[in-house]
Enzyme design. Structure first.
Site: not given
Length: 551
Positions: A126, A158, A375
């Site tokens: 990620d 994120h 996600s």
């Protein structure tokens, strides 16, 4: 609240973005065995520069003059030549939905499980992980695969959210009435950074990170890989470098969880958002996860699909995706303070949770942030797998990736066949949503049922392909003699995907219902020859199992 929409780009847009300058392009190339060095020398003589080696898929990244792209793609000495494309985090923040839920509560996981993920390691590929009190001691290893960047801190914001969903232990909110706790709070993490401060990276970085996860499998006890990222599908999965890497990881014994993408509203191709699942979520090996909206309640009875969740079947290969769905609407998780998301979308900060939690004097380690997207759905499943693996370890069982995937799909809560609409309060746009195999897959993740099940499958759990007969208006699964899925028994089509919900003759698949001639199956609608079921339809010897029960 402002909206974040990180969209999958069109093929042309991606191709434009991957050009390092106006005259060059990066290509992932696999030369035929025994001639790699000689072939590379030929291209060096034409101005090419040799970049990252990708031994996992026996390929190399080569930067070539853009004028040489057709040459290398048609070179007889080349087995594969695919653009090194941009991948992005599958994150979205829409304000049209119904409020947020505790991480633990939103999957019927408000129950107290005996499992906490202890002893299980999840590799997060990620944007990195920023230290946070809720998992500060859970990161066993960290490495950056972004060229010329060594930092593994989450500059985008994120990866830290994803990490909190998997393994946050609620330390910062444990004294609050509302605790933000991950699915597997005792699981450990491996941080493999591939996305930059803008949430973007390259295929080659993701492939290198997957290779590292495989190499660390034994020493770090990695069992699961989470990929909450994607890009448009530009070639069949068997030729796609990302898909090839996912397959290698799966065959090495790692369970690979991938977000489906956030293009469910995309009607640019006239498909009403169908066939928009991103790569590598199009891999038949991966567990591909879509996003549901829990409507802010503990019951699963009112769960609905989000309008942004990408729908199957996969373009080009027609693989039935997603495999299942999990919460992905306005999820609260750990924040990377000062990251791009945190600064640009500061109204998404959660300011009323974590103030009374345990403090250790370090600023920026106790906050939470709210975001939506597939996600956030993928790490729900990755965390659930950590619980399942801990339980199987305690029972002296060794569950293979295919067995885990099959059990999660079998035990998923079957969502009722229905059609409904969602209105975006910002734009006023109305989006139609349907519960069917290409939106909900096998159903919604049910951790309790997965843990309670003792069934162990045999055979491959690769996601099946689907064909459509325009003459009979019947869709068919493409069966396999080596697959766990079949037309009867515990692992049959109707057991996994449901017979009274999606597949009932009078429900979704009825001629006058959702899939009627004038609806999705219509020649001029989603499944027209010029849309999804074109010349690339499935050919060859196949076993057809009609999904409405007819052969």
């Amino acid at each position: 609240m402002k909206r974040i929409l990180i969209s999958l780009l069109s093929v042309l847009a991606v191709s434009a973005q991957i050009v390092p300058d106006a005259t060059e392009v990066d290509v992932i190339v696999r030369f035929k065995p025994g001639i790699s060095q000689l072939a590379q020398s030929r291209y060096r003589a034409r101005g090419a520069r040799i970049g990252r080696n990708l031994p996992l898929i026996n390929a190399t990244v080569i930067r070539i003059p853009i004028s040489d792209l057709p040459l290398i793609q048609q070179d007889a000495d080349v087995e594969m030549a695919e653009l090194d494309q941009i991948v992005k985090a599958n994150a979205w923040d829409g304000k049209y939905d119904y409020g947020w839920m505790s991480l633990l509560q939103a999957t019927s996981a408000d129950q107290k499980f005996n499992q906490t993920g202890k002893g299980v390691v999840v590799a997060l590929i990620d944007s990195g992980i920023t230290p946070h009190a809720d998992f500060n001691n859970a990161i066993l290893y960290a490495e950056s695969f972004i060229p010329n960047v060594q930092s593994t801190v989450d500059e985008y914001g994120h990866g830290t959210l994803v990490a909190g969903i998997v393994a946050g232990d609620a330390k910062s909110s444990r004294k609050d009435p509302y605790q933000v706790r991950g699915i597997a709070p005792d699981a450990d993490l491996v941080n493999l950074r591939v996305l930059d401060k803008n949430g973007a990276g390259r295929d080659s970085s993701v492939i290198a990170a997957i290779d590292r996860a495989i190499s660390l499998k034994k020493s770090k006890q990695i069992r699961v890989i989470n990929l909450s990222l994607g890009r448009p599908v530009t070639t069949k999965c068997e030729k796609d470098p990302l898909c090839q890497a996912v397959q290698k990881a799966w065959e090495a014994g790692l369970v690979v969880v991938v977000s489906a993408g956030n293009e469910g509203r995309n009607n640019n191709a006239g498909t009403n958002g169908y066939a928009t699942v991103s790569a590598p979520g199009n891999s038949p090996y991966a567990i591909t996860v879509g996003a549901i909206n829990t409507k802010g309640t503990l019951t699963t009875a009112d769960n609905v699909m989000t309008s942004f969740s990408s729908k199957g079947p996969t373009i080009l290969d027609h693989i039935a995706k997603p495999d299942l769905v999990a919460p992905g609407n306005r999820i609260v998780s750990t924040v990377s303070t000062g990251s791009t998301l945190d600064m640009v979308y500061n109204s998404n900060r959660v300011t009323n949770i974590g103030k009374s939690g345990d403090k250790d004097g370090e600023s920026g380690m106790h906050g939470y942030f709210q975001l939506s997207g597939t996600s956030l759905s993928a790490p729900y499943v990755a965390g659930a797998i950590a619980l399942l693996l801990e339980q199987s370890d305690s029972e002296k069982l060794t569950l293979k990736p295919d067995q885990i995937k099959a059990r999660l799909m079998l035990t998923a809560t079957k969502m009722p066949a229905m059609k409904y609409s969602v209105t975006d309060p910002i734009t006023g746009n109305i989006y139609q949503i349907e519960n069917n195999i290409f939106t909900v897959g096998a159903g919604s993740l049910d951790i309790a049922k997965a843990l309670a099940s003792k069934l162990i499958s045999t055979g491959s759990a690769q996601s099946p392909r689907v064909t459509y007969n325009a003459a009979t208006k019947i869709a068919n699964f493409v069966g396999s003699t080596t697959a766990v899925w079949g037309d009867s028994g515990v692992w049959g089509w109707t057991a996994v995907w449901g017979d009274t919900a999606v597949w009932g003759d009078t429900a979704v698949w009825g001629d006058t219902a959702v899939w009627g001639d004038t609806a999705v199956w219509g020649d001029t609608a989603v499944w027209g020859d010029t849309a999804i079921w074109g010349d690339s339809a499935i050919l060859g010897e196949i076993t057809k199992v009609a999904i409405n029960g007819e052969n």
